[in-house]
Design a protein around this motif. Sequence first.
Motif, PDB file in Angstrom:
ATOM      1  N   SER A 353      39.272  19.305  28.312  1.00  0.00           N
ATOM      2  CA  SER A 353      39.807  20.654  28.505  1.00  0.00           C
ATOM      3  C   SER A 353      39.233  21.695  27.550  1.00  0.00           C
ATOM      4  N   ALA A 354      38.421  21.284  26.599  1.00  0.00           N
ATOM      5  CA  ALA A 354      37.929  22.252  25.608  1.00  0.00           C
ATOM      6  C   ALA A 354      36.426  22.466  25.763  1.00  0.00           C
ATOM      7  N   HIS A 355      36.001  23.715  25.683  1.00  0.00           N
ATOM      8  CA  HIS A 355      34.565  24.023  25.695  1.00  0.00           C
ATOM      9  C   HIS A 355      33.968  23.544  24.366  1.00  0.00           C
ATOM     10  N   ASP A 358      34.540  25.769  21.453  1.00  0.00           N
ATOM     11  CA  ASP A 358      35.908  25.719  20.922  1.00  0.00           C
ATOM     12  C   ASP A 358      36.084  24.483  20.042  1.00  0.00           C
ATOM     13  N   ILE A 359      35.512  23.365  20.494  1.00  0.00           N
ATOM     14  CA  ILE A 359      35.596  22.136  19.682  1.00  0.00           C
ATOM     15  C   ILE A 359      34.981  22.398  18.311  1.00  0.00           C
ATOM     16  N   VAL A 413      42.093  19.470  18.322  1.00  0.00           N
ATOM     17  CA  VAL A 413      41.558  20.087  19.539  1.00  0.00           C
ATOM     18  C   VAL A 413      42.443  19.708  20.723  1.00  0.00           C
ATOM     19  N   ARG A 414      42.807  18.434  20.780  1.00  0.00           N
ATOM     20  CA  ARG A 414      43.650  17.964  21.899  1.00  0.00           C
ATOM     21  C   ARG A 414      45.027  18.626  21.868  1.00  0.00           C
ATOM     22  N   LEU A 416      45.692  21.541  20.805  1.00  0.00           N
ATOM     23  CA  LEU A 416      45.589  22.936  21.217  1.00  0.00           C
ATOM     24  C   LEU A 416      45.213  23.096  22.693  1.00  0.00           C
ATOM     25  N   PHE A 417      44.347  22.181  23.171  1.00  0.00           N
ATOM     26  CA  PHE A 417      43.807  22.347  24.534  1.00  0.00           C
ATOM     27  C   PHE A 417      44.385  21.344  25.526  1.00  0.00           C
TER      28      PHE A 417
END
Length: 418
Positions: A353-355, A358-359, A413-414, A416-417
Amino acid sequence: MNEVSPIVAASSEAFDVQRVREDFPALHQDVHGKPLVYLDSAATTLKPQSVIDAVDEVYARDCANIHRAVHLLSQRATARFEEAREKVRAFLNASKKTEIVFTRGTTEAINLVSHSWGRSSLREGDEVLVTELEHHSNIVPWQILCQQTGAKLVVVPMTDRGEVLREAFENKLSERTRLVAMAHVSNALGTVLPVSELIALAHERGALVLLDGAQAVSHVDVDVQALDCDFYAFSGHKLYGPTGIGVLYGKERLLDKMPPYQGGGDMIRSVTFEETIYNDLPYKFEAGTPHIAGAVGLGAAIDYFSSFDAELIHAHENAVLHYATEALKAVPGLRLIGTAPGKVAALSFLMESAHPHDIGTIVDAEGVAIRTGHHCAQPVMEHFGIAATARASLGMYNSRDDIDALVAALRKVRELFG
Ligand code: PLP
């Protein structure tokens, strides 16, 4: 990825990574209030103190131009520059110092060959072979050359694991192939190409071979005589040395016949308005004042690297890579890009789910430096139908703790996304 062998695991334990980390001052800092975890060595490696000191010393003590003056400083600077060339020769196991040309880096080394050898040798209908996993530095110079000469750029496809297979290579080789230009190790995927086998095939067809060694020099053994490559290019800054200095190795009989790449001071023996007689190798290809401190720093980097058993460095990195591969595979929604057996040092990945950007931004806030983007290998991205990846890449100073920090940051990251 293959299981890590007991021998690799044992030699990895023999490598004192904590001791090595002490040699790299940049590792001992906080970023965003967190201890730095550096996982971007494929972009550039950090520098040990001995390299920083060597560069410093050139400017502080032996600061002079080389090959030109009789005064002592110039003699010292010249001696140090030429000693560095000898260190590079020994590192690559080239047979002669005349085969080692200092350049700005891999990019300039490849451009040197495409300008000098390429423009004087290629004709319409000739072919230059590259692979699908090349860095732009090993694509664009050949594209320009082909546009200018009417030669054709032919591409060997890779598999979905990121391998270049013998069969695919043989299919693209032809009687018209004049040069094969390929990576020794892929920067985006970590694939180690079976270069010995491919060089032999190319030579059977009468083609020359240039290896782009930018990602190989610090991760695999390089012996240009054993490989029998015709040209080998690498950058100092990916071997714990300074930026702005690199090397072109070329077989003497080829370099001898090639015209100069640039004109200027140092590359001449005599100049009149009617005629210029060029200097001997390797100076014929080193026009103008070179990066003297850079070459000395590269020599110091080779000294530093060679003070370890290279097998131990490689085994240590492979053990960390194996640990990282398993750890990343366990992150839900994470997909590894590039899974060739025997790969080294680089882990490209995507998260559901994260670009990638963004990561990169989120893990940076946790103190973890990774690279995101197309890694100057857009055809690789195109193969996988993606625009970018996140990439963690290793140097000799990385440990399992760094991987644990990366995985913890990926958990954020997970969160947040999703
Ligand atoms: N080739 C490969 C495989 C690389 O990874 C790189 C840099 O990342 C280059 C060439 C270009 O190196 P430089 O920018 O040091 O000339």
